[in-house]
Structures are given as C-alpha cells and as structure tokens.
Design an enzyme around this catalytic site. Structure first.
Site, PDB file in Angstrom:
ATOM      1  N   HIS A  65       0.818  -1.219   0.000  1.00 12.54           N
ATOM      2  CA  HIS A  65       0.000   0.000   0.000  1.00 12.54           C
ATOM      3  C   HIS A  65       0.855   1.273   0.000  1.00 12.54           C
ATOM      4  CE1 HIS A  65       0.174  -0.230   4.565  1.00 12.54           C
ATOM      5  NE2 HIS A  65       0.327   1.071   4.397  1.00 12.54           N
ATOM      6  N   ASP A 109       0.090  -7.778   1.635  1.00 11.32           N
ATOM      7  CA  ASP A 109       0.534  -6.369   1.639  1.00 11.32           C
ATOM      8  C   ASP A 109       2.062  -6.298   1.668  1.00 11.32           C
ATOM      9  OD1 ASP A 109       0.562  -3.634   1.754  1.00 11.32           O
ATOM     10  OD2 ASP A 109      -0.101  -3.498   3.843  1.00 11.32           O
ATOM     11  N   GLY A 206       3.060   6.205   9.343  1.00 14.50           N
ATOM     12  CA  GLY A 206       4.345   6.600   8.795  1.00 14.50           C
ATOM     13  C   GLY A 206       5.399   5.515   8.723  1.00 14.50           C
ATOM     14  N   SER A 208       4.672   2.060   7.738  1.00 13.43           N
ATOM     15  CA  SER A 208       4.304   0.904   6.921  1.00 13.43           C
ATOM     16  C   SER A 208       5.493   0.446   6.086  1.00 13.43           C
ATOM     17  CB  SER A 208       3.158   1.254   5.976  1.00 13.43           C
ATOM     18  OG  SER A 208       1.941   1.251   6.640  1.00 13.43           O
ATOM     19  N   GLY A 209       5.637  -0.844   5.964  1.00 13.39           N
ATOM     20  CA  GLY A 209       6.712  -1.380   5.138  1.00 13.39           C
ATOM     21  C   GLY A 209       7.987  -1.667   5.901  1.00 13.39           C
TER      22      GLY A 209
END
Length: 254
Positions: A65, A109, A206, A208-209
């Site tokens: 995302h 995701d 902030g 994510s990933g």
C-alpha cells in the site's frame, strides 16, 4: 474527531492502513539498524513516508500500500532532515507489489522495490536476513520494529530521527477473536498478530513497510491496524512470501 486528526497524514492510504507509527518507544542508536530504508513516495502532487528494508544490494522490501507514482529510497539514514554523509539516495526503478495484494483486506501487503543502482554496503548500510520459507515465530517472542512515523496518535508531528520499540508476537487467536470484528479480514497464513493490548506500544502512521525484526531476522512487514494506534496490529508474514521474493529477484536481477 480522532479520524479527522489522522487524515492529513494518512490521506493516501487505504482506510485503517495506519501506515505504522512508533508509539511507546525511543530513539534508536544511530545506524544500529543499517538495513533500514526511509521510503519517500510521490502520488500526484502529494508525498508521504513509509519504511522499508534492504534485502540485497539492489532490492528493498516495503508494504504494497506504499505504492506511488515515484519512490525514492534513503539508506544509511538516522536523521532524515539532515544531509548525513552516511546517506545514500537511490531512485526506485521498479515497484513490484504482490499480484494478489488486496486493497480492501490488506492481504498480501508486500512490495519489492528494485533500485536504479546497487547500494554501497558499509557500516551504515547493510542487509538483513530473511526467514526460511513458511517459518513461524512462536507466540510470546519479543521482536522489534523501527521507523520514522508518528510517535503519538493525537499529534501530527513526525520525528526526524529513527524510533524503535519492542513488541510481543501474539497467537493468531488474539486477532481472530478481537472484540468488534476489527480483524475480520485477518489471514493466518499471510499475516502476523503483534503487540500486547495491555501495553501502549505499537507501530502506526508513517512506518508501513518497515521490518518486524526477531533476533537478527526480518519476520514481518508493518501493514495495518486500528486508526487510534492501539495494539495488536497486523504485519505481513514474510516467510509466506519467500518463494515469491526469490522468484521476482531472480527474474529482475540484471
């Protein structure tokens, strides 16, 4: 009211994505996590941040995302507002989100980023090992997560320096049986339930990933959770995607 406060930061993310802020943690020792990547994403005229991590000299992983029109990766960073000599700024050549990523359920995701050129590996920029395919992390294991996301659910201020926090891995039931059906889309094969509800510690806006690190291995990817930043939160289960990661990297390797 809380949702309205969060929207200015999360406006480019799917509802509930949360993007991963560090709540209840502390500033990381500079360059103690050399695999960390600060990921700057452009969509139209807007920009936002995600986390990521280096898994080979020219590939990084992040959340699907976090896809955008243009992505730039910063390696070797601690303070992202300073032009540190350790920093390597590399444009992303290809964004490869998992082909079965579902924007509604956040299933699968995960996204591979092929860098325009190889990173220069040194003390400040390094790789993190990936788990064996289909390996499981035992519930109760204490892992850690880091990022440059918000440190408070009510304040929109973003930190300049890398923050980190320790989190406990929970069993799947903790998310499957969570009151109110918040995790009705939880998938036990592709997701991990992380963060003790009794502790005010979590990832959120902030981050994510970014990687969930257990021991010295990346086991999860910050994915989604409640808009108020409360734990538990959901991480993509990295071990499920090892065959896909290896296949894509081999296919795209120059």
């Amino acid at each position: 009211m809380l949702i309205l406060i969060l929207l200015p930061v999360a406006f480019l993310l799917p509802p509930g994505a949360g993007a991963g802020e560090i709540i209840g943690g502390q500033e990381a020792q500079p360059h103690s996590r050399p695999y960390m990547a600060y990921v700057n994403i452009l969509r139209g005229d807007n920009s936002f941040r995600c986390g990521g991590f280096l898994v080979s000299e020219n590939f990084a992983l992040t959340a699907a995302h976090c896809k955008g029109d243009k992505i730039t990766v910063y390696l070797g960073a601690h303070n992202i507002k300073q032009q540190e000599q350790s920093q390597q700024k590399i444009s992303v050549l290809r964004q490869i989100p998992h082909r079965k990523y579902n924007r509604e359920t956040f299933n699968n995701d995960i996204m591979l980023l092929q860098l325009e050129h190889k990173a220069e590996l040194n003390e400040q920029v390094g790789l993190i090992p990936l788990p064996l395919a289909h390996q499981r992390v035992q519930p109760g294991t204490v892992c850690s997560v880091a990022g440059w996301g918000r440190t408070n659910a009510l304040r929109k201020v973003l930190p300049d320096t890398l923050q980190e926090v320790d989190l406990k891995v929970l069993d799947n039931e903790a998310c499957l049986k969570y009151p109110g059906g918040m995790y009705r889309n939880y998938n036990t094969r592709t997701m991990m339930c992380v963060g003790d509800p009794k502790e005010h510690k979590a990832s959120f806006q902030g981050d994510s990933g970014g990687p969930l690190v257990c021991g010295k291995t990346a086991q999860g990817v910050v994915s989604w959770g409640p808009d108020n930043g409360s734990p538990p939160r959901v991480y993509a289960r990295l071990s499920t995607f090892i065959p896909w990661i290896q296949r894509m990297m081999k296919k795209l390797q120059p």
